[in-house]
Every structure is written in C-alpha cells, then in structure tokens.
Design a protein around this motif. Structure first.
Motif, mmCIF file in Angstrom:
data_model
loop_
_atom_site.group_PDB
_atom_site.id
_atom_site.type_symbol
_atom_site.label_atom_id
_atom_site.label_comp_id
_atom_site.label_asym_id
_atom_site.label_seq_id
_atom_site.Cartn_x
_atom_site.Cartn_y
_atom_site.Cartn_z
ATOM 1 N N ILE A 184 -44.702 13.291 46.380
ATOM 2 C CA ILE A 184 -45.905 13.531 45.812
ATOM 3 C C ILE A 184 -46.309 15.143 45.712
ATOM 4 O O ILE A 184 -46.567 15.614 44.684
ATOM 5 C CB ILE A 184 -46.932 12.869 46.325
ATOM 6 N N ARG A 185 -45.916 15.620 46.900
ATOM 7 C CA ARG A 185 -46.330 17.220 46.950
ATOM 8 C C ARG A 185 -45.329 17.894 45.889
ATOM 9 O O ARG A 185 -45.625 18.808 45.382
ATOM 10 C CB ARG A 185 -46.078 17.576 48.380
ATOM 11 N N SER A 186 -44.055 17.215 45.879
ATOM 12 C CA SER A 186 -42.827 17.934 45.106
ATOM 13 C C SER A 186 -43.396 17.909 43.699
ATOM 14 O O SER A 186 -43.211 18.949 42.924
ATOM 15 C CB SER A 186 -41.635 17.455 45.312
ATOM 16 N N ILE A 187 -43.907 16.787 43.371
ATOM 17 C CA ILE A 187 -44.329 16.528 41.919
ATOM 18 C C ILE A 187 -45.506 17.373 41.449
ATOM 19 O O ILE A 187 -45.375 18.121 40.329
ATOM 20 C CB ILE A 187 -44.712 15.022 41.843
ATOM 21 N N ALA A 188 -46.415 17.497 42.515
ATOM 22 C CA ALA A 188 -47.598 18.549 42.091
ATOM 23 C C ALA A 188 -47.127 19.807 42.105
ATOM 24 O O ALA A 188 -47.658 20.766 41.166
ATOM 25 C CB ALA A 188 -48.706 18.502 43.277
ATOM 26 N N GLN A 189 -46.125 20.414 42.839
ATOM 27 C CA GLN A 189 -45.723 21.836 42.739
ATOM 28 C C GLN A 189 -44.993 21.922 41.337
ATOM 29 O O GLN A 189 -45.080 22.996 40.843
ATOM 30 C CB GLN A 189 -44.716 21.925 43.758
ATOM 31 N N LEU A 190 -44.061 20.991 41.057
ATOM 32 C CA LEU A 190 -43.594 21.052 39.911
ATOM 33 C C LEU A 190 -44.426 20.858 38.397
ATOM 34 O O LEU A 190 -44.228 21.791 37.491
ATOM 35 C CB LEU A 190 -42.516 19.993 39.699
ATOM 36 N N ALA A 191 -45.567 20.427 38.779
ATOM 37 C CA ALA A 191 -46.422 20.247 37.793
ATOM 38 C C ALA A 191 -47.626 21.564 37.561
ATOM 39 O O ALA A 191 -48.559 21.512 37.037
ATOM 40 C CB ALA A 191 -47.087 18.937 37.431
ATOM 41 N N ASN A 192 -47.484 22.312 38.887
ATOM 42 C CA ASN A 192 -48.383 23.379 39.033
ATOM 43 C C ASN A 192 -49.758 22.905 39.063
ATOM 44 O O ASN A 192 -50.858 23.338 38.667
ATOM 45 C CB ASN A 192 -48.397 24.607 37.922
ATOM 46 N N LEU A 193 -50.022 21.966 39.986
ATOM 47 C CA LEU A 193 -51.242 21.287 40.010
ATOM 48 C C LEU A 193 -51.859 21.489 41.449
ATOM 49 O O LEU A 193 -51.279 22.109 42.393
ATOM 50 C CB LEU A 193 -51.063 19.566 40.163
ATOM 51 N N SER A 194 -53.018 21.544 41.685
ATOM 52 C CA SER A 194 -53.893 22.094 42.868
ATOM 53 C C SER A 194 -53.763 21.252 44.073
ATOM 54 O O SER A 194 -53.392 20.061 43.807
ATOM 55 C CB SER A 194 -55.374 22.164 42.488
ATOM 56 N N ASP A 195 -53.898 21.801 45.125
ATOM 57 C CA ASP A 195 -53.859 21.106 46.319
ATOM 58 C C ASP A 195 -54.966 19.978 46.355
ATOM 59 O O ASP A 195 -54.754 18.979 47.213
ATOM 60 C CB ASP A 195 -54.173 22.125 47.587
#
Length: 588
Positions: A184-195
């Motif tokens: 999930i953290r990898s997906i968020a980083q790829l999509a430039n989503l916040s913490d």
C-alpha cells in the motif's frame, strides 16, 4: 501481470508558442522561512489590480528593460492559488526563456509584492507573520522558487502510457499484513499521495487491490480539480470592480481639491469630472438610465441606488482626512512606542528586568540558572468618534470644499486627540501598578526644581542613568529627548544650542539631545528627559489590530440628513508602562 503506469510530462500543455503565452500558478501562499520568522501569504487578501498588466521579470530584476520578459495578461484567485496568464516578448532572450519553460528545464516562479497589513501569531516555537492584505506587483521566472508549489500550468495533462511486464504478486490471501502495508505504501508513493491517505488505508486494513482502486479514484478526483477549464473568466485591466473604481475616481476627486497631488495613470480617466458627472457614470454602470435626468435627480438616485457613488465619495473624504491627520503629527509621539491591541480588553504590557550577570564556570562545573524579574502595567484601547454630513446641496453644487474643510478638520482633530491623550499621561502623573505615581521620589525620577541649564540637565541626566531594573541591576538609561511646553521653548533651544568652542570647558555636552515642544502640556514650568522608547520602555500607545493607525471612516447615504453621512472612528489607547525611561524636573 501487466502494470500500466501513466506519467505526466514536465512540459506545460498551456504553452502556446505562436501566441507566446503560458499559464501558471504563481503562488499558493505557501510558508517561506525568513530570518527569525515564517512568512505566510493569505491570498484572499490580495489586490490584483496592479498585477494585471504588470511585468514578467527575470529573477526579480528590474534595472533595465532587458530584465522584463513579458507582461501579465490576466490573473485571478483559484482553488489552487494565484493563477496568471503570461505573455512573453518577441525578443530573443525572452523566447529562449519561453523555450526552456516549454522543455521543462525552467519551472520556478515567484511573485513580488508589497504588504499593507500583517497578522502576528505563534505556532509552537515559530513566529508566523501572515500578510492579510497585499498587492502583487510582478511575476518572476526564477531557478529556485520560495514557494515550491508555484509552477507553470499543465492544463489537460499530457500523459504517456508505459507498459511493463512483471510477475504477478502473490494473491492477497497469501500476504501477511506487513507485506500488504508495504504494498500500500508503494502504491501511495507511486501515485504521489499523502501520508494521511496511506495511514487511512492501513488503519482500515485495506487490501492492496482495494488501495490501488482507491488510489486511481483519488488521482482522478485530483485531476478534475486542477484541470484547466476551457471557458474561464479573465480579469483584465478594464475590469469593473467597484472597489477599484472607487479608489481611482476617489483619487481624481481628491486631486481636484489638491492640485499638488500627482494623479496616478489609472485615475486619469476620471480627472476633471464634476460630482454630478461621476454620479451619472455610476448610474450608467449600474444599468440605470440617465437620459434626460436633471443634476438633482442624478445625485439623489446615485446616493440611494446600488451604484458605487457613495464608495467614491467616501474614498475622496478618507484621502483628505488621512492627509490632514498625517500632516499634524504630535511631537510627543517620539518618546512613545506604538503597538496594536487584539480587542478592547485591558492590554497588559510586560516589563522584563535586566539579564542575570554571567558567572564563571569552573572546569567540570555545572552551569547555574539565572532569573529575569517581571512586572506588568495595563491600559485599554477604546473607541472614539463623530458623524458629519456632506449635504445634497453641496454635491449638486459640486462644492469641493465639502471634501476638504470638514474632513481636514476631523483628521486634525483625531491627531490632536491622540496628542492630548499622550500629553495627559505626562501632566496627569498616573499611579502605576506598584501604587506609586509615575514621577515620584520613590521611583528616583523626580528631580529638584531647576532651570534648563547645564546644572539642571546634568542632575536630571544622572537620575535617568542611575535607574535600576526590576532585579536591582543598573540599566544605564541614556537621555535622548528633552520635552518642554511652548513657554520654555526658547530656554531649551539655548540650552541645547551647539557652540563652536575654542576650549573643551566651553563645549555644550547636551547639544546632542533632541528637543520636543508639545503645546498640549499644561504644566508650563516642568520639563522632562526621556530615553529612546526603542531601548527603554516608557509610554506606549496602541490601535485596534486590523483597523490600522489613525482614524477610519464609514459612509452611508443619509435619511435623517439629506446627503451622505460619514462616521469617523478612532480605536485608540495609551498608558505609561515603565517609569524608568522618564525623568521630571518641576522647573525653576
């Protein structure tokens, strides 16, 4: 498994090379770290009237015409921040910069602005200064932007599809919770989503598939919010903002009664118009027919309609009132310092004693704590004001005196009221929080009566220099001002006069003191020495925060009065916050 990645290119798609234009978000008001504080811009308080038509500069340089890359064609506030449309010049250096912007190798933007009002606050240990009223003047292309979120607009983002073949990950049922969280953290980083978004997915124990679907939905929402609309409203230099019209037409009306005033270029279109002619223009802008209307009818209808006529009259009156207020400064203000009050409750002015003396620390020894004594005095800001009227007859007669005599008198009255209040603190000798009057033998600042001469000045100076702080230590207060009433002005001038001495004994040691003569002092005999208020506290005066210094006005089309009523309001207060910077001599 095949993963499809959609990467936004760095090239701004709003760029039009043929028209030499590009759109940008020039500022989002993001925090900027300054020396000793954090600066923040409240863009809702930005006046864009001077930005439109303003220059596009190369790195804020404005020494020559070569530094100007283009002009700002349009500007408006949007959800993302301050949006601008920039048109570049046709010369080679400007085209080179535009080409670099198109290549994505130049991305930084910065705005130049002036600030009219600040708001002070603290966030933890940080001091924050927020510009609540500001006027952007230019936009610059810079290599490093103070606001990292300021950028050239991507418009309908140009997306490139990259297809990558990869081995399918294990099914969700075979992953541990820790492995799911990493995915999930990898997906968020790829999509430039916040913490916060990431933590929300993890807290809800979402699977990677659910997080991936939520990420695509979040990206789509974000894209919709930032997409450039094909139909947009552009604010141009000939916009009809009532406040801007009021400022320009009000300035033109002020210039008619003050020929020395150099009228600004935007206000020249209203120069020379009579008051009834301005009323006609205001009615026309409001969609009200003026065909065949008499002068009396024009003024009456403009006062009681939704036109901007009362705003124009109010602006002209305010200019005259401020001119008169600022032209009559009080000399006694020089020994006081100015502050602001957040409300009308008692304002506590803290006093700090001298810093503790440094002590020797032996090798391997411990540092000891020192203390700083504290005290406090209080005063409050109160509201003072009056109402006056400009009659309908004066408006119909185009009587400029109505916009000069009465407002000027009110401005002078406001300045006089402030001066009387400050002088009253000196004459009145109020009791302080310790139960002792400001000037008292217990405070060691009441000298024996003497003339204003070398002997008297030496004695009073010694009292000032001998003052001790709250902790009992010497503060070495230095006299800066000699304050007298008009009755002792000549005597004081002679005592402070510079002498070209042939011998050291003949030199005047007090020629460096600044003389202040205040006509509102009622004690004709007494004279005073005062330290610099920037160094040692003495008298403090304050205005209500947000209202600004000096009197403020409000206008209203009169019903009881046949014309326009103008209310002058002054939120002001003053008090003595420390006796140590003042010495009184009763005079001989």
């Amino acid at each position: 498994m095949t993963i499809h990645l959609r990467n936004a290119t760095a090239r701004p798609s709003t760029l039009d090379l043929d028209a030499r234009t590009v759109e940008a978000i020039a500022s989002t008001g993001a925090d900027t770290v300054r020396a000793g504080y954090i600066e923040r811009l409240d863009l809702k308080g930005a006046d864009l009237s001077r930005l439109i038509g303003g220059p596009v500069l190369d790195g804020h340089r404005s020494e020559t015409t070569r530094d100007q890359l283009g002009v700002i064609e349009a500007a408006e506030l949007r959800a993302e921040g301050l949006w601008v449309k920039l048109k570049f010049r046709s010369n080679q250096p400007s085209l080179a910069v535009l080409a670099d912007i198109g290549d994505g190798t130049l991305r930084g933007l910065s705005i130049g602005y002036t600030v009219q009002e600040w708001a002070e606050s603290r966030e933890g240990k940080n001091r924050v200064r927020t510009a609540t009223k500001l006027t952007p003047l230019e936009v610059s292309v810079v290599p490093i932007a103070a606001d990292p979120t300021a950028t050239f607009r991507a418009g309908e983002s140009q997306m490139q599809t990259q297809t990558t073949e990869t081995t399918a990950p294990p099914a969700a049922g075979t992953l541990t919770r820790a492995e799911m969280n990493r995915e999930i953290r990898s997906i968020a980083q790829l999509a430039n989503l916040s913490d916060d978004w990431t933590n929300g997915q993890i807290d809800n124990e979402a699977t990677p598939e659910e997080a991936r679907a939520a990420a695509f939905e979040e990206m789509a929402t974000r894209q919709d919010q930032t997409r450039t609309r094909s139909a947009r409203i552009e604010i141009t230099a000939d916009h009809t903002d009532p406040q801007v019209i009021a400022e320009r037409a009000g300035e033109a009306l002020f210039a008619r009664s003050n020929p020395a005033h150099e009228i600004s270029a935007p206000a020249r279109q209203y120069a020379g118009l009579t008051i009834p002619e301005m009323a006609r223009q205001c009615l026309t802008r409001s969609g009200i027919s003026t065909t065949g209307a008499a002068t009396e009818s024009l003024v009456t209808r403009a006062l009681h309609s939704t036109s901007d006529f009362p705003l124009i009259l109010g602006d002209a009156v305010n200019r005259e009132l401020r001119r008169a207020y600022q032209a009559a400064p009080s000399g006694i203000r020089q020994i006081a310092r100015v502050a602001s009050a957040r409300d009308f409750r008692a304002k506590r002015a803290l006093q700090f004693g001298e810093a503790p003396e440094l002590e020797k620390v032996l090798e391997g020894g411990e540092y000891t704590y020192g203390t700083i004594a504290e005290g406090a005095e209080s005063y409050r800001v109160e509201t003072f004001g009056r109402i006056f009227a400009i009659t309908r007859q004066a408006l119909i007669n185009d009587d400029l005196g109505a916009f000069t005599r009465v407002p000027a008198m009110m401005g002078q009255a406001a300045a006089a009221f402030e001066a009387k209040t400050l002088a009253g603190l000196i004459d009145g000798n109020p009791v302080m929080s310790d139960g002792v009057a400001v000037f008292h033998a217990d405070h060691d600042n009441l000298d024996s009566a003497s003339a204003i001469d070398t002997t008297g000045l030496s004695s009073s100076r010694l009292l000032l220099r001998s003052q001790t702080g709250l902790g009992g230590g010497k503060i070495n207060a230095t006299p800066r001002f000699l304050l007298v009433s008009p009755d002792r002005e000549t005597e004081a001038e002679q005592a402070l006069a510079e002498i070209t001495a042939t011998r050291t004994d003949d030199a005047n040691p007090f020629s460096g003191l600044s003389l202040i003569v205040d006509g509102y002092l009622t004690d004709d005999s007494a004279w005073y020495l005062a330290a610099d208020p920037a160094v040692i506290d003495g008298i403090e005066y304050a205005y209500l925060e947000g209202a600004g210094p000096g009197p403020q006005i409000e206008t209203k089309a009169g019903f009881e009065v046949d014309g326009m009523s103008i209310k002058v309001r002054l939120d002001f207060g003053a008090g003595v916050i420390d006796y140590r910077g003042l010495v009184k001599n009763p005079g001989a």
